[in-house]
Scaffold this active site. Structure first.
Site, PDB file in Angstrom:
ATOM      1  N   GLU A   1     -16.044  23.528 -35.132  1.00 54.06           N
ATOM      2  CA  GLU A   1     -15.103  24.834 -34.991  1.00 54.06           C
ATOM      3  C   GLU A   1     -15.457  25.131 -33.411  1.00 54.06           C
ATOM      4  OE1 GLU A   1     -13.564  26.721 -36.957  1.00 54.06           O
ATOM      5  OE2 GLU A   1     -13.838  25.259 -38.304  1.00 54.06           O
TER       6      GLU A   1
ATOM      7  N   CYS B   1       2.643  26.024 -40.979  1.00 62.60           N
ATOM      8  CA  CYS B   1       3.258  27.146 -40.007  1.00 62.60           C
ATOM      9  C   CYS B   1       2.809  27.185 -38.535  1.00 62.60           C
ATOM     10  CB  CYS B   1       2.300  28.389 -40.809  1.00 62.60           C
ATOM     11  SG  CYS B   1       3.136  30.207 -40.532  1.00 62.60           S
TER      12      CYS B   1
ATOM     13  N   CYS C   1       8.768  25.578 -43.425  1.00 62.02           N
ATOM     14  CA  CYS C   1       8.714  26.601 -44.448  1.00 62.02           C
ATOM     15  C   CYS C   1       9.128  26.124 -45.784  1.00 62.02           C
ATOM     16  CB  CYS C   1       9.869  27.681 -44.026  1.00 62.02           C
ATOM     17  SG  CYS C   1       9.441  28.649 -42.373  1.00 62.02           S
TER      18      CYS C   1
ATOM     19  N   CYS D   1       6.020  25.367 -47.854  1.00 63.04           N
ATOM     20  CA  CYS D   1       4.984  26.268 -47.639  1.00 63.04           C
ATOM     21  C   CYS D   1       4.782  27.007 -48.987  1.00 63.04           C
ATOM     22  CB  CYS D   1       5.252  27.148 -46.449  1.00 63.04           C
ATOM     23  SG  CYS D   1       3.844  28.568 -46.147  1.00 63.04           S
TER      24      CYS D   1
ATOM     25  N   CYS E   1       6.943  35.566 -47.599  1.00 63.79           N
ATOM     26  CA  CYS E   1       6.942  35.640 -46.286  1.00 63.79           C
ATOM     27  C   CYS E   1       7.927  36.516 -45.631  1.00 63.79           C
ATOM     28  CB  CYS E   1       6.831  34.236 -45.692  1.00 63.79           C
ATOM     29  SG  CYS E   1       6.830  34.089 -43.774  1.00 63.79           S
TER      30      CYS E   1
END
Length: 351
Positions: A38, A193, A200, A203, A209
């Site tokens: 991370e 995204c 899209c 997605c 959205c």
């Protein structure tokens, strides 16, 4: 079923079929490996991080090994990854895990956020992925997904906008399958995204959205207000002695390239020979000006003017323990910044 639950289900289904499950830090999952990945992934792509993660975990397989390491060795392995405060904070945090928490990562968000360099989102990722604790996250990828899903206006760095996005993230965070959920949200932002040309049609939340419905996907999230970056100039002295050694200076522990080795620096408009004699007590011979180049940091542009030079015969003593001669064929084992690493490579080839 509520719309929130329907969206959660759609994201889980997409992740089960398409999510990334074979990245190095997704194997042998534990808090140390998740935390390390991370931190490395902050402002850095997955492709760039993979070789660094693999080298890092080979050298420091546990938090105890990292805590016991010399900070110079940590910085060397980090060299080229940028944002070097992350590496220094990793080392400090590892020592805190060992010294304060008995070598075990704390299992609550408050204590995780006490570790240097660990903010709310990183703490949430560690807790959810490696411990199965319910904790929302809000890294750059997730901000983009949620800002578009709900057309959240404003720059996410603004506290009121961040608060709204955190509330949305918390709303969607489920009570089960926490590791999968956290990874799914990050994967959606990274692979679907994206900032430009979002996919899209692939997605799982396309139908809900709001930005997509308006045909304004790339309008969200709003970018940070631009400001003109100041320009700074510095002259770097690449000084070589009779023994084939190059002079390097240890930078202060904080600030740009903190704790790394670099070339001694001088003002670009100073008379170099006088400044070098005044600072280092040596005379220059055979100076050669190389082409200058620009290196950009987040808050300014740095114009670097490299100067190759040799010391007069026999002049090697330097009265400063932070400025040392290093064999040119061994300097790549030190922690140096990417521009200095490139100059060292060119210097060695030029001799």
């Amino acid at each position: 079923m509520t719309q929130t639950a329907t969206i959660q289900q759609a994201i889980f289904s997409w992740y089960d079929q398409n999510g990334r499950k074979h990245l190095p830090w997704q194997q042998n999952i534990n808090p140390y490996r998740v935390w390390l990945s991370e931190v490395m992934l902050q402002q850095t792509t997955v492709a760039a991080v993979i070789p660094y993660f693999e080298r890092f975990t080979k050298s420091f397989p546990t938090v105890q090994a990292l805590a016991a390491a010399d900070v110079d060795d940590v910085l060397h392995l980090w060299s080229g990854l940028g944002y070097y405060s992350r590496a220094r904070n990793l080392h400090k945090a590892a020592q805190m895990v060992v010294d304060v928490f008995g070598g075990v990562f704390p299992e609550n968000l408050d204590d995780l956020q006490k570790l240097p360099g660990v903010g709310r989102s990183t703490a949430g990722a560690i807790a959810s992925i490696s411990m199965g604790i319910r904790a929302p996250i809000l890294d750059g990828n997730v901000k983009r997904v949620l800002a578009r899903l709900h057309t959240v206006s404003g720059w996410p760095g603004k506290s009121s906008v961040a608060k709204e996005l955190w509330n949305i993230s918390d709303q969607y965070t489920p009570n089960e399958r926490l590791p999968a959920w956290t990874q799914a949200m990050m994967d959606m932002g990274a692979t679907l995204c994206t900032r430009s040309k979002p996919k899209c049609e692939s997605c799982p939340v396309e139908q809900w959205c709001e930005a997509h419905a308006q045909g304004r996907e790339t309008s969200y999230p709003e970018p940070k207000p631009k400001k003109v970056l100041p320009e700074k100039h510095v002259r770097m002295l690449m000084l070589v002695n009779d023994h084939g050694e190059v002079l390097l200076e240890k930078r202060p522990p904080v600030g740009i390239w903190g704790g790394l080795w670099s070339f001694p620096e001088f003002e670009a408009d100073d008379e170099l020979s006088f400044s070098v004699q005044n600072k280092l007590g040596v005379m220059l011979a055979d100076t050669e000006q190389w082409n200058s180049f620009r290196h950009t940091f987040s808050h300014y542009h740095l114009h670097i003017e490299p100067v190759k030079a040799f010391t007069e015969s026999g002049a090697t003593a330097i009265a400063d323990d932070k400025i040392c001669w290093h064999p040119l064929n061994e300097v790549m084992s030190l922690g140096v910044s990417a521009p200095v690493k490139d100059l060292l490579s060119r210097l060695e080839k030029s001799l």
